[in-house]
Design an enzyme around this catalytic site. Structure first.
Site, PDB file in Angstrom:
ATOM      1  N   ASP A  39       0.879  -1.160   0.000  1.00 13.74           N
ATOM      2  CA  ASP A  39       0.000   0.000   0.000  1.00 13.74           C
ATOM      3  C   ASP A  39       0.924   1.220   0.000  1.00 13.74           C
ATOM      4  OD1 ASP A  39      -3.141   0.682   1.717  1.00 13.74           O
ATOM      5  OD2 ASP A  39      -2.074   1.755   0.134  1.00 13.74           O
TER       6      ASP A  39
HETATM    7  C1  GLC Z   1      -4.299   4.366  -0.127  1.00 14.00           C
HETATM    8  C2  GLC Z   1      -5.214   3.201   0.104  1.00 14.00           C
HETATM    9  C3  GLC Z   1      -5.236   2.202  -1.029  1.00 14.00           C
HETATM   10  C4  GLC Z   1      -5.016   2.936  -2.340  1.00 14.00           C
HETATM   11  C5  GLC Z   1      -3.615   3.494  -2.320  1.00 14.00           C
HETATM   12  C6  GLC Z   1      -3.350   4.377  -3.546  1.00 14.00           C
HETATM   13  O1  GLC Z   1      -3.681   4.762   1.060  1.00 14.00           O
HETATM   14  O2  GLC Z   1      -5.080   2.487   1.338  1.00 14.00           O
HETATM   15  O3  GLC Z   1      -6.507   1.534  -1.011  1.00 14.00           O
HETATM   16  O4  GLC Z   1      -5.176   2.044  -3.436  1.00 14.00           O
HETATM   17  O5  GLC Z   1      -3.326   4.245  -1.141  1.00 14.00           O
HETATM   18  O6  GLC Z   1      -4.164   5.505  -3.496  1.00 14.00           O
END
Ligand code: GLC
Length: 685
Positions: A219
């Protein structure tokens, strides 16, 4: 194009292991193409120069789940994939399959269900829908990201059986059945170790147990130490993080990691690039932009849930007052990375109602701030007093990424307004726009109709109006329990202490909890009303093998309108040598049944319908004995049931198993000696 690691220097290979920009992967000093990874589950969110590219805002996953419709979920993913294709996006960062453990979780609107089987089944369809269109996916957030409170620091803890049977199950189903391009590791700690440094989940379970061959992406900023994440199994750190290059170089120089390990992960990045290059050569959009909007409307119509109807719906005539902040600017999604910037001009509910061709005169009443809870100010009361019925559109409490809900009730002024309108007019219908369960207990007895709209995307009112007017029969059912109050939920109002959130309810999440403790709820899992009524009959359970069965039954539509019905299959292990939930969802089917028609529905059950995860055996295990197969219109409306007896080979069974000792002194549980009990067995009662 095929890439050979031999043509890359060690520096170039290390640079493949983290992003080049916030949204694109590394290019190994120009040797490979940067891939675009973009959100999200409800539509494309591509950020370019600090602006979001307009895209079709599809219904949120809460609505897809409430549709229980595999085809709708596929269609939604295919529609989003078209926007990805037209914007050169390689991987869509979706779907999220975290279990809805608490209705306080701010991101529940981005997840499917409290039940792992429903979440897993629909995730498979979402992934297949996108990937068959040539767009990669990212199954997230792996794992146990079940609330956003302190998500970067809190360790979410559960025993292994709970993890395997509940929190990991949707990931396992999706990995084994739809082979997602990538899996995204979560921010939180899992049993004390960061998910991004947790070899047990990222390698031992995901790859060794489940056979995942794709790429693990972090993430965004979930990696705290690049070489520890590499060792654990993260292939690609996102977004770009300059210091990581040196961290990896130093770790290599110190012998903490080897070039072979770097090659293993760099190869997976190259494999992803090759796969995306191949996709790019052949993929093309299926739908025109206007067809994508039509898809948004169609899918929204499948997931809106009629929760209460004292005969007031559908509304076909009369002077009807339509009011509330959502009438003209409906909530179609919530805050965070799953937001979509739609260029579509949302329809006013009143306008669409008037287009429905019914005799009713729907008149919008603009509510002014001071009118919200005063029944006499500004004429809201008088207007409501004079009309035949009142439709009130309300939005649920704030929810979204990075901030959990602080309540599951509507705001006081909203509840006051509903109660005041109900004093002015006996015929009130409340439409609730929210991403998760709402405690309606303060007002639901005072109104005649309740529709749970969910967060239904840009087509919301073109789907809701036909339902209110009776031109579309509501067919959604709840994919999560609506409790009577948040204190009644398994984790109550507890958030964890910022360091540890211990899942002390274990397996008993959602309906498993309310079953176990016989707790009343506002609306049970799997509940939803229709304008039609259905009867179930002629249940047949055909044995194909000791653990494979075909369950078939008739559903008759006793009304004069065509309608869809969601039937659910629950399995109960009558007597187990381990604690088990009373019943668990193991199959479902959504079927269009024409007016007066009887349709034969059949659902297959395999070993996974009967097995539990055995800690000592380190595997899924079916115990010989009685099982009950239940067919329900909801988890608390079981229409048909049948008992089967499974006799597994003796060598697979532990010795001290009640079938091995039929005369084991069951009398101590009050059962007759020698007979296997038929009643629900709650060993820890
Ligand atoms: C965010 C989210 C994830 C998302 C990623 C990119 O913090 O937790 O679901 O796809 O970052 O935006």
């Amino acid at each position: 194009m095929k890439y050979d690691l031999k043509n890359f220097t060690i520096d170039e290979k290390i640079k493949l292991l983290s992003g080049k920009t916030y949204w694109t992967t590394g290019d190994a000093d120009g040797k490979v193409r940067e891939l675009w990874l973009c959100d999200g589950p409800h539509g494309l969110r591509k950020r370019v120069n600090d602006a979001t590219v307009p895209a079709t805002a599809m219904p949120c996953l809460v609505n897809l789940a409430n549709s229980w419709d595999r085809e709708s979920v596929r269609l939604s993913a295919q529609t989003i994939a078209d926007d990805c294709i037209e914007n050169d996006v390689d991987v869509l960062l979706a779907p999220g399959v975290n279990i809805k453990r608490t209705p306080l979780c701010g991101r529940n609107y981005e997840y499917f269900s409290e039940d792992p089987f429903l979440a897993g089944e629909l995730a498979i369809q979402f992934i297949n829908g996108a990937q068959d269109s040539g767009v990669g996916t990212s199954l997230k957030h792996y794992c146990m990201n079940n609330r956003d409170f302190e998500r970067l620091f809190q360790s979410n803890e559960a025993d292994e059986r709970t993890m395997r049977e509940i929190y990991l199950k949707p990931f396992e189903m999706a990995v084994k059945n739809s082979k997602p391009t990538t899996v995204m590791c979560a921010y939180n700690l899992v049993n004390g170790i960061l998910a991004s440094e947790n070899k047990w989940i990222l390698t031992d379970i995901l790859r060794d147990d489940w056979g995942f061959e794709g790429l693990v992406v972090s993430d965004w900023s979930a990696v705290k130490n690049a070489y520890k994440s590499l060792i654990a199994g993260v292939d690609l750190e996102m977004p770009s993080n300059q210091p990581s290059y040196q961290v990896l170089k130093d770790a290599l120089d110190k012998g903490l990691i080897t070039e072979e390990l770097i090659d293993l992960h760099a190869q997976r990045v190259l494999d992803l690039i090759e796969k995306c290059d191949k996709n790019k050569e052949s993929r093309k959009a299926k739908f025109t932009p206007s067809q994508r909007h039509e898809n948004a409307v169609k899918v929204a119509g499948e997931g809106i849930v009629l929760l209460k109807n004292d005969g007031i719906l559908p509304i076909k005539s009369g002077e009807i007052m339509v009011t509330g902040m959502e009438v003209n600017k409906p909530a179609i999604g919530a805050f965070g990375s799953a937001m979509v910037t739609s260029s579509y001009k949302l329809k006013n509910l009143c306008d669409v109602l008037n287009e429905q061709g019914v005799q009713a005169n729907f008149k919008e009443y603009i509510i002014h701030r001071e009118e919200r809870s005063s029944i006499f100010a500004g004429g809201a009361y008088d207007s409501a007093f004079e009309t035949d019925a009142v439709i009130i559109c309300v939005k649920g409490p704030d929810e979204g990424e990075g901030g959990d809900r602080v309540r599951i009730k509507l705001h006081d002024y909203q509840e006051d307004f509903i109660l005041n309108m109900a004093k002015a007019n006996p015929n009130v219908v409340v439409c609730v726009y929210a991403g998760c369960a709402i405690d309606m207990s303060a007002w639901i007895d005072k109104v005649k109709g309740v529709i749970f709209v969910g967060l239904a995307g840009e087509g919301v009112h073109e789907a809701l109006a036909p339902i209110i007017a009776g031109n579309l029969c509501p067919s959604g059912k709840l994919s999560e329990t609506f409790p009577l109050c948040v204190e009644d939920t398994p984790s109550g109002t507890k958030l964890g202490n910022g360091y540890v959130d211990f899942y002390e309810e274990g397996l008993f999440v959602g309906y498993r909890y309310y079953d176990r403790f016989s707790k009343p709820v506002l609306f049970p899992f799997g509940f939803g009303l229709s304008y039609a009524n259905f009867t179930y009959s002629n249940l047949k359970v055909e044995k194909q093998s000791e653990t494979d069965y075909i369950v078939s039954y008739d559903i008759t539509n006793n009304s004069d309108i065509d309608a869809k019905e969601i039937s659910q299959i629950y399995v109960r292990d009558v007597l187990a040598r381990v604690v088990r939930p009373y019943k668990e969802l193991k199959g479902f089917s959504k079927d269009l049944i024409k007016a007066g028609e009887t349709k034969r529905v059949s659902v297959k059950l395999d070993k996974s319908a009967f097995a539990f995860y055995s800690i000592p055996l380190k595997d899924w295990h079916v115990e010989s004995g009685n099982f009950e197969i239940m067919v329900g219109a909801s988890s608390q409306d079981i229409r048909l049931s049948a008992k089967i007896k499974i006799q597994m080979p003796d060598h697979t069974q532990s010795s001290f198993h009640y079938v091995a000792y039929p005369d084991y002194n069951l009398t101590k549980f009050g059962w007759k000696k020698g007979e296997v009990p038929d009643e629900p067995y709650k060993p820890f009662e």
